[in-house]
Design a protein around this motif. Structure first.
Motif, PDB file in Angstrom:
ATOM      1  N   LEU A   5       0.832  -1.208   0.000  1.00 33.96           N
ATOM      2  CA  LEU A   5       0.000   0.000   0.000  1.00 33.96           C
ATOM      3  C   LEU A   5       0.865   1.254   0.000  1.00 33.96           C
ATOM      4  CD1 LEU A   5      -2.886   1.076   0.136  1.00 33.96           C
ATOM      5  CD2 LEU A   5      -2.720   0.999   2.630  1.00 33.96           C
ATOM      6  N   ASP A   6       1.953   1.232   0.767  1.00 31.07           N
ATOM      7  CA  ASP A   6       2.868   2.376   0.790  1.00 31.07           C
ATOM      8  C   ASP A   6       3.427   2.649  -0.600  1.00 31.07           C
ATOM      9  OD1 ASP A   6       2.450   2.599   3.471  1.00 31.07           O
ATOM     10  OD2 ASP A   6       4.330   1.668   4.077  1.00 31.07           O
ATOM     11  N   ARG A   7       3.907   1.607  -1.241  1.00 30.53           N
ATOM     12  CA  ARG A   7       4.485   1.784  -2.582  1.00 30.53           C
ATOM     13  C   ARG A   7       3.436   2.300  -3.555  1.00 30.53           C
ATOM     14  NH1 ARG A   7       7.114  -3.228  -1.397  1.00 30.53           N
ATOM     15  NH2 ARG A   7       5.582  -4.334  -2.690  1.00 30.53           N
ATOM     16  N   LEU A 102      -1.178   8.094   6.821  1.00 29.47           N
ATOM     17  CA  LEU A 102      -0.420   9.304   6.477  1.00 29.47           C
ATOM     18  C   LEU A 102       1.037   9.006   6.130  1.00 29.47           C
ATOM     19  CD1 LEU A 102      -1.644  11.917   9.115  1.00 29.47           C
ATOM     20  CD2 LEU A 102      -1.893  12.088   6.635  1.00 29.47           C
ATOM     21  N   VAL A 103       1.554   7.863   6.594  1.00 26.40           N
ATOM     22  CA  VAL A 103       2.987   7.581   6.458  1.00 26.40           C
ATOM     23  C   VAL A 103       3.468   7.634   5.010  1.00 26.40           C
ATOM     24  CG1 VAL A 103       4.784   5.831   6.770  1.00 26.40           C
ATOM     25  CG2 VAL A 103       3.158   6.308   8.610  1.00 26.40           C
ATOM     26  N   PRO A 104       2.838   6.916   4.051  1.00 28.34           N
ATOM     27  CA  PRO A 104       3.347   6.987   2.673  1.00 28.34           C
ATOM     28  C   PRO A 104       3.241   8.379   2.061  1.00 28.34           C
ATOM     29  CG  PRO A 104       1.255   5.800   2.758  1.00 28.34           C
ATOM     30  CD  PRO A 104       1.717   5.963   4.170  1.00 28.34           C
ATOM     31  N   TYR A 105       2.225   9.130   2.476  1.00 31.86           N
ATOM     32  CA  TYR A 105       2.100  10.506   1.969  1.00 31.86           C
ATOM     33  C   TYR A 105       3.260  11.364   2.473  1.00 31.86           C
ATOM     34  CZ  TYR A 105      -2.671   9.495   0.413  1.00 31.86           C
ATOM     35  OH  TYR A 105      -3.773   8.982  -0.226  1.00 31.86           O
ATOM     36  N   LEU A 289      -0.090  17.083   4.539  1.00 28.98           N
ATOM     37  CA  LEU A 289      -0.983  16.785   5.668  1.00 28.98           C
ATOM     38  C   LEU A 289      -2.376  17.363   5.422  1.00 28.98           C
ATOM     39  CD1 LEU A 289      -1.529  15.836   8.594  1.00 28.98           C
ATOM     40  CD2 LEU A 289      -0.611  18.038   9.364  1.00 28.98           C
ATOM     41  N   ILE A 290      -2.424  18.634   5.017  1.00 30.91           N
ATOM     42  CA  ILE A 290      -3.717  19.272   4.759  1.00 30.91           C
ATOM     43  C   ILE A 290      -4.436  18.560   3.613  1.00 30.91           C
ATOM     44  CG2 ILE A 290      -4.834  21.393   3.995  1.00 30.91           C
ATOM     45  CD1 ILE A 290      -2.655  22.952   5.432  1.00 30.91           C
ATOM     46  N   GLY A 291      -3.688  18.230   2.564  1.00 29.58           N
ATOM     47  CA  GLY A 291      -4.291  17.586   1.402  1.00 29.58           C
ATOM     48  C   GLY A 291      -4.940  16.259   1.745  1.00 29.58           C
ATOM     49  N   VAL A 292      -4.253  15.421   2.509  1.00 29.79           N
ATOM     50  CA  VAL A 292      -4.805  14.113   2.879  1.00 29.79           C
ATOM     51  C   VAL A 292      -6.027  14.278   3.776  1.00 29.79           C
ATOM     52  CG1 VAL A 292      -4.337  11.925   4.036  1.00 29.79           C
ATOM     53  CG2 VAL A 292      -2.573  12.985   2.638  1.00 29.79           C
ATOM     54  N   CYS A 293      -5.935  15.184   4.758  1.00 31.46           N
ATOM     55  CA  CYS A 293      -7.047  15.374   5.689  1.00 31.46           C
ATOM     56  C   CYS A 293      -8.302  15.890   4.988  1.00 31.46           C
ATOM     57  CB  CYS A 293      -6.639  16.349   6.800  1.00 31.46           C
ATOM     58  SG  CYS A 293      -5.359  15.706   7.902  1.00 31.46           S
TER      59      CYS A 293
END
Length: 359
Positions: A5-7, A102-105, A289-293
């Protein structure tokens, strides 16, 4: 599964970032060619010359300029598509925490931040030298360097030199003076109508007046010519177009330290540029961070609604950064606080959105 998933997320985020940058750079080049075509034609420049001397140096500058914006847009776009296809919901329902999501982002943002920091600090400055010189010669039709006026330099711990102007055509400066102090008390002053640079730290003054202050007495000496030793050189009285953009990180920091020690004014543009090269890459994490949230929640408007919100937030971020830069140069704001304040404000926004995001 997490690694897969990260990749997947990193690959999609970086792919969207590269694609969006290529598109905007292509548009920027077309617009720039349209504006400068008459200048290229008037100077008889060949296609090869324009590409190799100008646009090959034009592209890195605009890649770095648009990088934070398209980091945000690409992450917003990818996350919005995942949310629209209910993949975010499936991940959360499958036991993956939002924090873990959030980690991969953040990893993708870290790769982009390292890329922009490196090219912004060490690749773009030498490219800017060629790009700005090309624009000065073929577009602006101005000399590559211009003389500074009313320059005051601290040449020693107790000595300050001043020059109204310096003419490089005849290697001569006008209305030159040296003041020497004992603490806060002026002990010696030399004024001259003209001054000429001879060799390293050696200058010849003409039509001079020396004044020595001994207690309550003043001893004056006039003359036609005198050789003096002053720690400065003619390059300190000349500047090129956007000089702060021509220095890499190491040289820029050294220049700021040396000129600050010498008491030179007008360094805010240099200090601002130095802070930008660190604040910009750091902004990639905040915008990610803002984009994902914002984009992780499935809404009726889908990707279009998320992109609208994302563009609005990114434009506000860019506007705040531009305004702080303008006030730093024009109004003398502290460069560190001016350039980092938008990052701090949007970091707070990102934290609030994180706690309100769909978990």
């Amino acid at each position: 599964m997490f690694k897969i998933l990260d990749r997947y997320i990193i690959r999609k985020s970086l792919g969207a970032y590269v694609l969006s940058l290529l598109m905007i750079i292509a548009i920027a080049i077309v617009i720039d060619i349209t504006e400068k075509m008459d200048d290229f034609y008037a100077n008889g420049l060949s296609f090869k010359t324009v590409v190799l001397e100008y646009y090959i140096n034009f592209v890195p500058y605009y890649v770095n300029l648009f990088s934070p914006l398209f980091t945000f847009i690409s992450i917003m776009f990818i996350t919005s598509k995942l949310a629209f296809n209910s993949e975010i919901i499936a991940m959360l329902a499958g036991g993956i925490s939002f924090k873990r999501l959030l980690v991969p982002y953040m990893e993708a943002a870290g790769l982009i931040a390292l890329f922009t920091f490196f090219i912004g600090g060490y690749i773009i400055p030498p490219c800017n030298v060629k790009r700005l010189n090309f624009e000065t010669k073929y577009v602006d039709y101005k000399p590559e360097t211009t003389s500074l006026r009313n320059v005051q330099i601290k040449t020693a711990d107790n000595e300050i030199a001043y020059m109204e102007s310096y003419d490089f055509t005849d290697n001569k400066g006008y209305w030159f003076s040296i003041d020497r102090f004992d603490g806060q008390v002026l002990k010696y002053r030399l004024t001259a109508r003209t001054v000429r640079y001879d060799s390293l730290n050696t200058w010849t003054v003409n039509d001079y007046l020396q004044r020595e202050f001994v207690g309550m007495k003043e001893i004056t000496t006039k003359g036609d010519e005198l050789t003096v030793s002053v720690v400065m050189n003619p390059d300190e009285f000349v500047t090129a177009k956007n000089p702060h953009e021509r220095l890499n990180n190491t040289d820029l920091k050294e220049f700021i330290d040396v000129q600050t020690e010498r008491g030179r004014s007008g360094l805010n543009s240099f200090k601002l540029e130095y802070q930008k090269r660190y604040a910009g890459p750091f902004g990639s994490f905040i915008l990610a961070l803002i984009g994902v949230c914002v984009a992780s929640k499935k809404v009726r408007g889908g990707t279009g609604f998320h992109m609208f919100i994302g563009l609005a937030l990114s434009l506000v971020y860019i506007l705040c950064t531009l305004l702080s830069s303008i006030f730093t140069v024009q109004a003398g704001w502290n460069p560190f606080f001016a350039i980092w304040t938008p990052n701090f404000v949007f970091l707070c926004v990102g934290v609030v959105l994180y706690f309100k995001a769909q978990k």
